[in-house]
Design an enzyme around this catalytic site. Structure first.
Site, PDB file in Angstrom:
ATOM      1  N   SER A  40      -3.338   5.045  -4.253  1.00 40.65           N
ATOM      2  CA  SER A  40      -2.805   3.981  -3.398  1.00 40.65           C
ATOM      3  C   SER A  40      -2.421   2.712  -4.131  1.00 40.65           C
ATOM      4  CB  SER A  40      -3.820   3.655  -2.293  1.00 40.65           C
ATOM      5  OG  SER A  40      -3.836   4.680  -1.335  1.00 40.65           O
ATOM      6  N   PHE A 101      -4.738  17.966   5.875  1.00 39.75           N
ATOM      7  CA  PHE A 101      -5.878  18.698   5.319  1.00 39.75           C
ATOM      8  C   PHE A 101      -6.869  19.018   6.431  1.00 39.75           C
ATOM      9  CE2 PHE A 101      -4.010  16.105   2.013  1.00 39.75           C
ATOM     10  CZ  PHE A 101      -3.869  17.004   0.963  1.00 39.75           C
ATOM     11  N   TYR A 144      -6.119   1.198   7.954  1.00 37.57           N
ATOM     12  CA  TYR A 144      -5.373   1.677   6.783  1.00 37.57           C
ATOM     13  C   TYR A 144      -4.729   3.022   7.096  1.00 37.57           C
ATOM     14  CZ  TYR A 144      -4.678   2.480   1.744  1.00 37.57           C
ATOM     15  OH  TYR A 144      -4.155   2.693   0.496  1.00 37.57           O
ATOM     16  N   SER A 145      -3.427   3.120   6.846  1.00 41.62           N
ATOM     17  CA  SER A 145      -2.703   4.349   7.161  1.00 41.62           C
ATOM     18  C   SER A 145      -1.631   4.613   6.116  1.00 41.62           C
ATOM     19  CB  SER A 145      -2.052   4.252   8.540  1.00 41.62           C
ATOM     20  OG  SER A 145      -1.224   5.374   8.791  1.00 41.62           O
ATOM     21  N   ASN A 146      -1.716   5.754   5.465  1.00 46.00           N
ATOM     22  CA  ASN A 146      -0.698   6.127   4.491  1.00 46.00           C
ATOM     23  C   ASN A 146       0.647   6.392   5.144  1.00 46.00           C
ATOM     24  OD1 ASN A 146      -2.214   6.353   1.848  1.00 46.00           O
ATOM     25  ND2 ASN A 146      -3.531   7.522   3.205  1.00 46.00           N
ATOM     26  N   GLY A 289      -7.181   3.034  -5.630  1.00 45.75           N
ATOM     27  CA  GLY A 289      -6.658   4.277  -5.108  1.00 45.75           C
ATOM     28  C   GLY A 289      -7.544   5.450  -5.447  1.00 45.75           C
TER      29      GLY A 289
END
Length: 381
Positions: A40, A101, A144-146, A289
């Site tokens: 990250s 996943f 938090y969000s990718n 990250g």
């Protein structure tokens, strides 16, 4: 901890160090300049590219993302979520990693191997995030969000007409003079000198398995970057000294949203792709990250004088308690002492509560929220 590699800068003085082994089978030692998957930390690079386009007048930070990506974020959500909300994680859009996943929810790591050589499109990653329930009304909370940063990559594509990884390479990586930082694309290998990356997953993978070969399209502009500690030091120094952004955009980047733990305690401030935490010598800025098998921390003094960047090659080495929370490990304390000495000098006192545990089970994705990251024991705290 099998191995670690780091670089520290204080003005013109530089220290590079490495310890342990890069390959358990051969005993090959680590090197301070090893290339490494930085997870990250990629978000800082993506955010800089977006802010550069904002400075050029092509992106308005408070415009709805639906103005730019109506097909990807349609309807009311596209009108309610702004570019700024994506950048500071206040969009309420869910992280896609839980759906990427799925075996992790059943206590199995099978998904890790199923995804190893799988190429996935940004649109697919975004759909996984958007298909999940909205976490909260946009702009009302922080999570938090990718997915946010995959969307920002597609925003760069929309306003430039170019692949976002090419834009970031040209406008950020090359402009900062970085020589060992790149996106791997669909190549699962790390081409330069590197360590194997071992994943333990809190003992579920025993012995830990090497995940250094991995198709990182599953992370893209949220976390696919490969770099070295030395390049990360250069990047944050250049950024914080104004070498990549005009003053107005750098101020926007450093305008933060408070991040709190479950008890309501403020543990960090998250800006636009960069966060700030307190140390014994004052606030520092940067990002961390985690990917399967690796952890990274890269931090800088606010004035860009002093930097610290670290990579290590055994992830989720901690065991968990009955509630699924990671139990503090001696490596955690050692990393905290190293970070404090690197950023504040060897005479600085260690923090008294270096790794407060979250009150809920940490996410177990490869790009888990840094402040809850069970992969590093580092990060926002």
């Amino acid at each position: 901890m099998y191995g670690a590699y780091a670089s520290v800068r204080d003005g013109d003085a530089v220290w590079n160090g490495a310890t342990g082994v890069a390959d358990l089978a051969t005993g090959r030692p680590t090197r301070a300049d090893m290339e490494h998957r930085v997870g990250s930390v990629t978000k800082s690079f993506t955010a800089v590219a977006v802010l550069q386009q904002s400075a050029a007048g092509r992106i308005r930070l408070d415009a709805p993302i639906g103005d730019y990506l109506p097909a990807l974020v349609p309807g009311e959500r596209g009108r309610a979520v702004t570019v700024r909300m994506l950048m500071n994680h206040t969009s309420g859009i869910a992280d896609y990693t839980a759906r990427a996943f799925p075996s992790l929810a059943q206590g199995s790591t099978a998904s890790l191997d199923e995804f190893r050589h799988r190429t996935v499109s940004p649109a697919r990653l975004i759909s996984w995030g958007l298909d999940a329930p909205q976490l909260f009304p946009p702009g009302t909370d922080w999570s938090y969000s990718n997915t946010n940063y995959i969307l920002l990559g597609e925003l760069l594509r929309a306003v430039t007409g170019q692949d976002p990884e090419e834009v970031i390479t040209r406008d950020v990586i090359r402009r900062a003079g970085l020589r060992h930082t790149h996106f791997p694309g669909t190549d699962p290998r790390i081409e330069g000198p590197h360590s194997k990356l071992y994943e333990s997953f809190h003992g579920l993978i025993d012995p830990p398995r090497d995940y250094s070969e991995y198709d990182m399209t599953m992370a893209g502009t949220a976390g696919a970057l490969i770099s070295t500690p030395q390049d990360l030091d250069t990047f944050y120094r250049t950024l914080l000294r104004g070498g990549l952004l005009p003053g107005a955009q750098l101020r926007e980047m450093r305008t933060t949203t408070l991040v709190k733990d479950e008890s309501g305690r403020v543990i960090a401030g998250y800006g636009l792709g960069i966060y700030t935490i307190d140390t014994p010598c004052g606030p520092v800025w940067g990002h961390d990250g985690s990917v399967w098998g690796a952890g990274t921390t890269a931090l800088s003094s606010a004035d860009g004088t002093r930097q610290f960047a670290l990579g290590f090659n055994l992830a989720k080495y901690q065991r968990t308690d009955a509630d699924g929370r990671p139990v503090p490990h001696p490596v955690d304390a050692a990393l905290d002492r190293l970070q404090t000495a690197a950023l504040c000098g060897t005479g600085a006192p260690a923090s008294t509560d270096p790794f407060p545990l979250p009150q809920t089970r940490p996410p177990e994705g490869p790009l888990a929220p840094p402040y809850l990251s069970s992969a590093t024991g580092q990060g926002l705290r």
